[in-house]
Design a protein around this motif. Sequence first.
Motif, PDB file in Angstrom:
ATOM      1  N   LEU A  17       0.823  -1.207   0.000  1.00 40.07           N
ATOM      2  CA  LEU A  17       0.000   0.000   0.000  1.00 40.07           C
ATOM      3  C   LEU A  17       0.856   1.255   0.000  1.00 40.07           C
ATOM      4  CD1 LEU A  17      -2.619  -0.978   2.735  1.00 40.07           C
ATOM      5  CD2 LEU A  17      -2.906  -1.105   0.255  1.00 40.07           C
ATOM      6  N   THR A  18       0.305   2.316  -0.596  1.00 42.85           N
ATOM      7  CA  THR A  18       0.889   3.643  -0.437  1.00 42.85           C
ATOM      8  C   THR A  18       0.230   4.271   0.787  1.00 42.85           C
ATOM      9  OG1 THR A  18       1.202   3.885  -2.831  1.00 42.85           O
ATOM     10  CG2 THR A  18       1.233   5.894  -1.497  1.00 42.85           C
ATOM     11  N   LYS A  19       0.967   4.344   1.871  1.00 45.11           N
ATOM     12  CA  LYS A  19       0.381   4.731   3.153  1.00 45.11           C
ATOM     13  C   LYS A  19       0.239   6.237   3.277  1.00 45.11           C
ATOM     14  CE  LYS A  19       2.212   0.781   5.722  1.00 45.11           C
ATOM     15  NZ  LYS A  19       3.033   0.359   6.871  1.00 45.11           N
ATOM     16  N   ARG A  20      -0.824   6.612   3.945  1.00 42.87           N
ATOM     17  CA  ARG A  20      -1.048   8.008   4.301  1.00 42.87           C
ATOM     18  C   ARG A  20      -1.079   8.088   5.822  1.00 42.87           C
ATOM     19  NH1 ARG A  20      -6.431   9.736   1.388  1.00 42.87           N
ATOM     20  NH2 ARG A  20      -5.798  11.761   2.223  1.00 42.87           N
ATOM     21  N   LEU A  21      -0.451   9.105   6.362  1.00 40.72           N
ATOM     22  CA  LEU A  21      -0.399   9.270   7.807  1.00 40.72           C
ATOM     23  C   LEU A  21      -1.802   9.443   8.362  1.00 40.72           C
ATOM     24  CD1 LEU A  21       1.374   9.589  10.324  1.00 40.72           C
ATOM     25  CD2 LEU A  21       1.447  12.053   9.864  1.00 40.72           C
ATOM     26  N   ASN A  22      -2.167   8.625   9.321  1.00 41.19           N
ATOM     27  CA  ASN A  22      -3.514   8.655   9.902  1.00 41.19           C
ATOM     28  C   ASN A  22      -3.436   9.061  11.363  1.00 41.19           C
ATOM     29  OD1 ASN A  22      -6.095   8.178  10.856  1.00 41.19           O
ATOM     30  ND2 ASN A  22      -6.357   6.262   9.744  1.00 41.19           N
ATOM     31  N   ARG A  23      -3.786  10.308  11.624  1.00 41.95           N
ATOM     32  CA  ARG A  23      -3.821  10.818  13.005  1.00 41.95           C
ATOM     33  C   ARG A  23      -5.252  11.080  13.464  1.00 41.95           C
ATOM     34  NH1 ARG A  23       1.025  15.323  12.512  1.00 41.95           N
ATOM     35  NH2 ARG A  23       2.795  13.867  12.559  1.00 41.95           N
ATOM     36  N   LEU A  24      -6.210  10.584  12.728  1.00 45.50           N
ATOM     37  CA  LEU A  24      -7.606  10.826  13.054  1.00 45.50           C
ATOM     38  C   LEU A  24      -8.021  10.030  14.280  1.00 45.50           C
ATOM     39  CD1 LEU A  24      -9.149  10.597   9.476  1.00 45.50           C
ATOM     40  CD2 LEU A  24      -8.504  12.664  10.726  1.00 45.50           C
ATOM     41  N   SER A  25      -8.955  10.557  15.021  1.00 47.41           N
ATOM     42  CA  SER A  25      -9.563   9.795  16.100  1.00 47.41           C
ATOM     43  C   SER A  25     -10.417   8.683  15.494  1.00 47.41           C
ATOM     44  CB  SER A  25     -10.440  10.695  16.977  1.00 47.41           C
ATOM     45  OG  SER A  25     -11.568  11.154  16.234  1.00 47.41           O
ATOM     46  N   PHE A 119     -12.376 -11.866  13.233  1.00 48.78           N
ATOM     47  CA  PHE A 119     -11.064 -11.678  13.848  1.00 48.78           C
ATOM     48  C   PHE A 119      -9.915 -11.886  12.868  1.00 48.78           C
ATOM     49  CE2 PHE A 119     -13.268 -13.427  17.877  1.00 48.78           C
ATOM     50  CZ  PHE A 119     -13.853 -12.188  18.101  1.00 48.78           C
ATOM     51  N   SER A 120     -10.195 -12.314  11.669  1.00 51.53           N
ATOM     52  CA  SER A 120      -9.141 -12.493  10.667  1.00 51.53           C
ATOM     53  C   SER A 120      -9.433 -11.627   9.445  1.00 51.53           C
ATOM     54  CB  SER A 120      -9.009 -13.973  10.291  1.00 51.53           C
ATOM     55  OG  SER A 120     -10.255 -14.505   9.854  1.00 51.53           O
ATOM     56  N   GLY A 121     -10.416 -12.008   8.637  1.00 51.74           N
ATOM     57  CA  GLY A 121     -10.737 -11.243   7.437  1.00 51.74           C
ATOM     58  C   GLY A 121     -11.196  -9.828   7.740  1.00 51.74           C
ATOM     59  N   GLY A 122     -12.030  -9.663   8.760  1.00 49.91           N
ATOM     60  CA  GLY A 122     -12.503  -8.325   9.120  1.00 49.91           C
ATOM     61  C   GLY A 122     -11.369  -7.419   9.565  1.00 49.91           C
ATOM     62  N   PHE A 123     -10.459  -7.966  10.358  1.00 48.86           N
ATOM     63  CA  PHE A 123      -9.289  -7.187  10.777  1.00 48.86           C
ATOM     64  C   PHE A 123      -8.433  -6.807   9.569  1.00 48.86           C
ATOM     65  CE2 PHE A 123      -8.890  -8.763  15.473  1.00 48.86           C
ATOM     66  CZ  PHE A 123     -10.109  -8.172  15.749  1.00 48.86           C
ATOM     67  N   GLY A 124      -8.364  -7.706   8.582  1.00 46.62           N
ATOM     68  CA  GLY A 124      -7.583  -7.405   7.377  1.00 46.62           C
ATOM     69  C   GLY A 124      -8.158  -6.225   6.612  1.00 46.62           C
ATOM     70  N   ILE A 125      -9.485  -6.138   6.535  1.00 51.04           N
ATOM     71  CA  ILE A 125     -10.132  -5.012   5.846  1.00 51.04           C
ATOM     72  C   ILE A 125      -9.786  -3.696   6.525  1.00 51.04           C
ATOM     73  CG2 ILE A 125     -12.358  -3.959   5.306  1.00 51.04           C
ATOM     74  CD1 ILE A 125     -13.482  -6.770   4.910  1.00 51.04           C
ATOM     75  N   ILE A 126      -9.886  -3.658   7.837  1.00 46.80           N
ATOM     76  CA  ILE A 126      -9.590  -2.424   8.580  1.00 46.80           C
ATOM     77  C   ILE A 126      -8.105  -2.110   8.526  1.00 46.80           C
ATOM     78  CG2 ILE A 126      -9.815  -1.239  10.791  1.00 46.80           C
ATOM     79  CD1 ILE A 126     -12.449  -1.935   9.361  1.00 46.80           C
ATOM     80  N   ARG A 127      -7.274  -3.118   8.537  1.00 43.33           N
ATOM     81  CA  ARG A 127      -5.809  -2.917   8.453  1.00 43.33           C
ATOM     82  C   ARG A 127      -5.438  -2.074   7.243  1.00 43.33           C
ATOM     83  NH1 ARG A 127      -3.212  -8.072   6.369  1.00 43.33           N
ATOM     84  NH2 ARG A 127      -4.068  -7.120   4.470  1.00 43.33           N
ATOM     85  N   ASP A 128      -5.929  -2.450   6.071  1.00 44.84           N
ATOM     86  CA  ASP A 128      -5.595  -1.702   4.863  1.00 44.84           C
ATOM     87  C   ASP A 128      -6.330  -0.363   4.808  1.00 44.84           C
ATOM     88  OD1 ASP A 128      -4.070  -3.885   4.272  1.00 44.84           O
ATOM     89  OD2 ASP A 128      -5.011  -4.318   2.340  1.00 44.84           O
ATOM     90  N   SER A 129      -7.559  -0.330   5.291  1.00 48.45           N
ATOM     91  CA  SER A 129      -8.332   0.918   5.271  1.00 48.45           C
ATOM     92  C   SER A 129      -7.677   1.984   6.138  1.00 48.45           C
ATOM     93  CB  SER A 129      -9.757   0.657   5.764  1.00 48.45           C
ATOM     94  OG  SER A 129     -10.432  -0.247   4.921  1.00 48.45           O
ATOM     95  N   PHE A 130      -7.029   1.565   7.204  1.00 44.17           N
ATOM     96  CA  PHE A 130      -6.401   2.521   8.118  1.00 44.17           C
ATOM     97  C   PHE A 130      -5.347   3.355   7.405  1.00 44.17           C
ATOM     98  CE2 PHE A 130      -3.186   3.769  11.231  1.00 44.17           C
ATOM     99  CZ  PHE A 130      -3.967   4.344  12.227  1.00 44.17           C
ATOM    100  N   TRP A 131      -4.649   2.748   6.455  1.00 49.76           N
ATOM    101  CA  TRP A 131      -3.561   3.455   5.789  1.00 49.76           C
ATOM    102  C   TRP A 131      -4.010   4.196   4.530  1.00 49.76           C
ATOM    103  CZ3 TRP A 131      -0.239   4.197   9.130  1.00 49.76           C
ATOM    104  CH2 TRP A 131       0.274   3.202   9.963  1.00 49.76           C
ATOM    105  N   THR A 132      -5.133   3.831   3.961  1.00 53.50           N
ATOM    106  CA  THR A 132      -5.553   4.422   2.691  1.00 53.50           C
ATOM    107  C   THR A 132      -6.763   5.343   2.821  1.00 53.50           C
ATOM    108  OG1 THR A 132      -7.011   2.565   2.155  1.00 53.50           O
ATOM    109  CG2 THR A 132      -4.707   2.395   1.475  1.00 53.50           C
TER     110      THR A 132
END
Length: 293
Positions: A17-25, A119-132
Amino acid sequence: MVDYKLIKLENERSTHLTKRLNRLSGWQFFKVLYRDSMGKMMLSNFLLLLALTPLAVAVVYFYVQINNALHALPYYNTLGSGNGIWTGVYEHFQTVQANYVDQGLLWGLLAFLGVSLIFSGGFGIIRDSFWTGKIKIFKPFASGFKGGILYALATSAIIGGGIYGIVVFCLKSNLKLWLIITLAILMALVLLVVACYLFILCSVAVTYKQSFAQNVKDSFRLLWLNPAPNFIHEIIMLLPLPLVYFAMSAGQLLMFVVYMFVFFIGAFYLAFVWQTHMMKTFALFHPVAGAKK
């Protein structure tokens, strides 16, 4: 004494991923996802709800069987009294109810394994969403499933087994009521601590490709790195579960509101609250350079 300098968190799974800094609450991040990816958020929720379907079926089936058994009791129907006067009616119902409870708990324990997809696939979705800041569904779900499904299955089995043990203890113990309540509370608190560690372990496995031993050690150290935020987010994540339970016997308005929440966002909420918290924790060890979102 826990040495936090030994936390490694190596071989991140989001390097593509091309990460973007996420400082949001958490709330600000949720609003961004809702604004930009509302349809995908709901689609993700429907996908994750499939994981809860077996558990929901088991719970509904249990209540239907208990209700049918109650209506099948031999009431003496005279003058509309409807009072059971047949000898042994109450004892008979208690026996039938106990049998259904045993069956329902066992089926519920088996159905609870489906939660491992969150706890696996759902966490994976949020993992990538956090950076993009965007939601992608199938690739991160598959990645999270591949990296964390064994950990997630173990987590579901241990938590489900713990709940099963506490319920059976409360129903079948011959101790005094005050002692049963006290011990049940203590066991529930222990289970919450164990569950918090297991949730961290799942997040680590989904986010980093490490050995089992390193995942276990990193997760233990992360558990005590920020214990208060960990347990607070665990409670926030699990809060809808008792609400759903109480809504089943509450008024129609509350039941409608709770069920609509579950239908549109409930399963996504579970993954979002916990994994967002963990991604912020991981970012402390691997900060991302870039402009603030």
